[in-house]
Write a protein that holds these residues in place. Structure first.
Motif, PDB file in Angstrom:
ATOM      1  N   GLU A  63       0.840  -1.208   0.000  1.00 39.78           N
ATOM      2  CA  GLU A  63       0.000   0.000   0.000  1.00 39.78           C
ATOM      3  C   GLU A  63       0.868   1.249   0.000  1.00 39.78           C
ATOM      4  O   GLU A  63       0.582   2.214  -0.696  1.00 39.78           O
ATOM      5  N   ASN A  64       1.951   1.237   0.784  1.00 36.72           N
ATOM      6  CA  ASN A  64       2.844   2.393   0.847  1.00 36.72           C
ATOM      7  C   ASN A  64       3.566   2.645  -0.478  1.00 36.72           C
ATOM      8  O   ASN A  64       3.920   3.780  -0.782  1.00 36.72           O
ATOM      9  N   SER A  65       3.809   1.592  -1.232  1.00 41.43           N
ATOM     10  CA  SER A  65       4.557   1.768  -2.482  1.00 41.43           C
ATOM     11  C   SER A  65       3.663   2.238  -3.619  1.00 41.43           C
ATOM     12  O   SER A  65       4.130   2.505  -4.706  1.00 41.43           O
ATOM     13  N   ARG A  66       2.353   2.321  -3.375  1.00 45.68           N
ATOM     14  CA  ARG A  66       1.443   2.796  -4.415  1.00 45.68           C
ATOM     15  C   ARG A  66       1.353   4.313  -4.412  1.00 45.68           C
ATOM     16  O   ARG A  66       1.673   4.933  -3.419  1.00 45.68           O
ATOM     17  N   ASP A  67       0.905   4.862  -5.579  1.00 43.59           N
ATOM     18  CA  ASP A  67       0.577   6.287  -5.770  1.00 43.59           C
ATOM     19  C   ASP A  67       0.796   6.647  -7.186  1.00 43.59           C
ATOM     20  O   ASP A  67       1.926   6.648  -7.613  1.00 43.59           O
TER      21      ASP A  67
END
Ligand SMILES: [Zn+2]
Length: 67
Positions: A63-67
């Protein structure tokens, strides 16, 4: 709605269900918590570190590596 749109909606829905299931298990949806994905190369599968979670296999890293 065209057929292509219908298929694409179905795939999106299916993917979102997969993501929420993996979230409940705290597993990366890309590699299902294994930390690597198999890349088919010629006639054998080569383990490759999962780019979604950087090999940790955890949902929060994915989730943190998404964007
Ligand atoms: Zn992963």
């Amino acid at each position: 709605m065209g057929l292509f749109q219908a298929i694409s909606n179905w795939q999106t829905e299916r993917y979102q269900r997969h993501v929420s299931r993996m979230q409940a298990l705290d597993k990366c949806p890309d590699c299902r918590g294994r930390g690597f994905i198999n890349v088919l190369s010629f006639d054998y599968a080569m383990p490759y570190e999962c780019p979604g979670c950087n090999g940790s296999g955890s949902y929060s890293d994915w989730e943190n590596s998404r964007d």
